[in-house]
Write a protein that holds these residues in place. Structure first.
Motif, PDB file in Angstrom:
ATOM      1  N   SER A 113      50.239 -18.136  10.847  1.00 31.60           N
ATOM      2  CA  SER A 113      50.765 -17.492   9.652  1.00 31.60           C
ATOM      3  C   SER A 113      52.243 -17.143   9.824  1.00 31.60           C
ATOM      4  CB  SER A 113      49.956 -16.235   9.342  1.00 31.60           C
ATOM      5  OG  SER A 113      50.495 -15.563   8.247  1.00 31.60           O
ATOM      6  N   GLN A 114      52.605 -16.615  10.988  1.00 31.89           N
ATOM      7  CA  GLN A 114      54.010 -16.294  11.252  1.00 31.89           C
ATOM      8  C   GLN A 114      54.863 -17.555  11.269  1.00 31.89           C
ATOM      9  OE1 GLN A 114      53.871 -14.151  14.948  1.00 31.89           O
ATOM     10  NE2 GLN A 114      53.481 -12.187  13.958  1.00 31.89           N
ATOM     11  N   LYS A 115      54.362 -18.611  11.877  1.00 33.21           N
ATOM     12  CA  LYS A 115      55.113 -19.870  11.923  1.00 33.21           C
ATOM     13  C   LYS A 115      55.281 -20.451  10.526  1.00 33.21           C
ATOM     14  CE  LYS A 115      53.619 -20.957  16.580  1.00 33.21           C
ATOM     15  NZ  LYS A 115      52.689 -21.731  17.388  1.00 33.21           N
ATOM     16  N   GLU A 116      54.262 -20.292   9.697  1.00 36.97           N
ATOM     17  CA  GLU A 116      54.348 -20.779   8.318  1.00 36.97           C
ATOM     18  C   GLU A 116      55.438 -20.035   7.556  1.00 36.97           C
ATOM     19  OE1 GLU A 116      53.458 -23.504   5.559  1.00 36.97           O
ATOM     20  OE2 GLU A 116      52.289 -23.370   7.397  1.00 36.97           O
ATOM     21  N   GLN A 117      55.562 -18.722   7.763  1.00 39.24           N
ATOM     22  CA  GLN A 117      56.619 -17.947   7.118  1.00 39.24           C
ATOM     23  C   GLN A 117      57.995 -18.380   7.619  1.00 39.24           C
ATOM     24  OE1 GLN A 117      55.537 -13.910   7.942  1.00 39.24           O
ATOM     25  NE2 GLN A 117      53.980 -13.824   6.338  1.00 39.24           N
ATOM     26  N   GLN A 118      58.114 -18.612   8.916  1.00 40.18           N
ATOM     27  CA  GLN A 118      59.384 -19.099   9.472  1.00 40.18           C
ATOM     28  C   GLN A 118      59.732 -20.468   8.897  1.00 40.18           C
ATOM     29  OE1 GLN A 118      58.683 -19.147  13.663  1.00 40.18           O
ATOM     30  NE2 GLN A 118      59.002 -16.946  13.938  1.00 40.18           N
ATOM     31  N   LEU A 119      58.716 -21.292   8.709  1.00 40.54           N
ATOM     32  CA  LEU A 119      58.932 -22.633   8.171  1.00 40.54           C
ATOM     33  C   LEU A 119      59.441 -22.572   6.736  1.00 40.54           C
ATOM     34  CD1 LEU A 119      58.643 -25.602   8.930  1.00 40.54           C
ATOM     35  CD2 LEU A 119      56.298 -25.511   8.112  1.00 40.54           C
ATOM     36  N   VAL A 120      58.917 -21.662   5.950  1.00 43.70           N
ATOM     37  CA  VAL A 120      59.395 -21.502   4.570  1.00 43.70           C
ATOM     38  C   VAL A 120      60.869 -21.130   4.573  1.00 43.70           C
ATOM     39  CG1 VAL A 120      59.192 -20.045   2.514  1.00 43.70           C
ATOM     40  CG2 VAL A 120      57.144 -20.967   3.594  1.00 43.70           C
ATOM     41  N   GLU A 121      61.247 -20.202   5.446  1.00 49.82           N
ATOM     42  CA  GLU A 121      62.651 -19.782   5.534  1.00 49.82           C
ATOM     43  C   GLU A 121      63.548 -20.930   6.011  1.00 49.82           C
ATOM     44  OE1 GLU A 121      66.040 -17.573   5.266  1.00 49.82           O
ATOM     45  OE2 GLU A 121      64.075 -17.109   4.471  1.00 49.82           O
ATOM     46  N   VAL A 145      52.884 -25.929  13.812  1.00 51.24           N
ATOM     47  CA  VAL A 145      51.883 -25.553  12.811  1.00 51.24           C
ATOM     48  C   VAL A 145      50.743 -26.570  12.818  1.00 51.24           C
ATOM     49  CG1 VAL A 145      51.467 -25.352  10.314  1.00 51.24           C
ATOM     50  CG2 VAL A 145      53.437 -24.222  11.341  1.00 51.24           C
ATOM     51  N   SER A 146      51.082 -27.847  12.935  1.00 52.64           N
ATOM     52  CA  SER A 146      50.056 -28.882  13.002  1.00 52.64           C
ATOM     53  C   SER A 146      49.182 -28.707  14.237  1.00 52.64           C
ATOM     54  CB  SER A 146      50.720 -30.258  13.007  1.00 52.64           C
ATOM     55  OG  SER A 146      49.760 -31.267  13.097  1.00 52.64           O
ATOM     56  N   ALA A 147      49.790 -28.372  15.365  1.00 48.08           N
ATOM     57  CA  ALA A 147      49.020 -28.129  16.593  1.00 48.08           C
ATOM     58  C   ALA A 147      48.119 -26.908  16.425  1.00 48.08           C
ATOM     59  CB  ALA A 147      49.957 -27.939  17.779  1.00 48.08           C
ATOM     60  N   ASP A 148      48.624 -25.869  15.748  1.00 50.46           N
ATOM     61  CA  ASP A 148      47.799 -24.682  15.490  1.00 50.46           C
ATOM     62  C   ASP A 148      46.626 -25.024  14.576  1.00 50.46           C
ATOM     63  OD1 ASP A 148      49.341 -23.084  17.092  1.00 50.46           O
ATOM     64  OD2 ASP A 148      50.390 -22.068  15.452  1.00 50.46           O
ATOM     65  N   ASP A 149      46.869 -25.870  13.564  1.00 49.73           N
ATOM     66  CA  ASP A 149      45.779 -26.304  12.689  1.00 49.73           C
ATOM     67  C   ASP A 149      44.691 -27.023  13.486  1.00 49.73           C
ATOM     68  OD1 ASP A 149      46.918 -25.253  10.395  1.00 49.73           O
ATOM     69  OD2 ASP A 149      47.842 -27.148   9.777  1.00 49.73           O
ATOM     70  N   ALA A 150      45.119 -27.896  14.387  1.00 47.82           N
ATOM     71  CA  ALA A 150      44.152 -28.619  15.219  1.00 47.82           C
ATOM     72  C   ALA A 150      43.383 -27.646  16.112  1.00 47.82           C
ATOM     73  CB  ALA A 150      44.865 -29.669  16.062  1.00 47.82           C
TER      74      ALA A 150
END
Length: 177
Positions: A113-121, A145-150
């Motif tokens: 979730s934190q990485k997703e927010q950083q990615l948006v920024e 994020v892809s690795a976290d999804d996996a």
């Protein structure tokens, strides 16, 4: 440049895409966990409670096999109840296994979730400035994020496998919390 674009397109089409699938999981009133790949098969009363589980398998890396549940010699219900052991393991072991997997899942989901927010920024900055270092950072974060999804899908699969093994071993529901 005109010859590079068609070559790039052909190469990108030849590279295999990662396989993925979605499953839906819900627990009925009796505590039985159900899974399906078709959302239309989820009963109406459980549609709001059903969770979607994404299963992705990278095309380039071999998938790690889920640990096989240990089989124990068959014991009668009286033997299991008297010894406090179910499926070859005691209550503390079952609780620890479920707690460990769920704790790791919560940690990975929070980090994602934190990485997703950083990615948006970073994407916002990329659109505004088009700096090379922003593009590199975006690609690195997308890979994370892809690795976290996996990892999340792997943990969900391991929890489902442990729950299935617990069901087969006759582990009470309160031990699986």
């Amino acid at each position: 440049m005109k010859t590079c674009l068609p070559i790039f397109l052909v190469v990108s089409l030849l590279i295999s895409a990662p396989a993925h699938a979605a499953f839906y999981q819900w627990t009925d009133a009796n505590g039985v966990v159900h899974m399906t790949d078709d959302p239309r098969n989820v009963p109406k009363q459980y549609k709001g409670k059903a969770t979607r589980i994404e299963v992705r398998e990278p095309a380039s890396t071999p998938r790690e096999a889920a640990p096989e549940p240990q089989s124990a010699p068959a014991a009668s219900a009286a033997d299991r109840g008297a010894a406090g052991v179910t499926g070859g393991h005691d209550e503390a072991w079952w609780r620890a296994q479920f707690a460990e997997l769920r704790s790791e899942l919560t940690t990975v989901q929070a980090a994602r979730s934190q990485k997703e927010q950083q990615l948006v920024e970073l994407r916002r900055r990329r659109v505004i400035f088009q700096r090379a270092r922003d593009r590199v950072a975006v690609h690195e974060l997308e890979a994370q994020v892809s690795a976290d999804d996996a990892r999340i899908s792997d943990l969900l699969n391991r929890i489902a496998a442990l729950d299935l093994a617990a069901s087969k071993a006759g582990v009470p529901l309160e031990w699986r919390q």
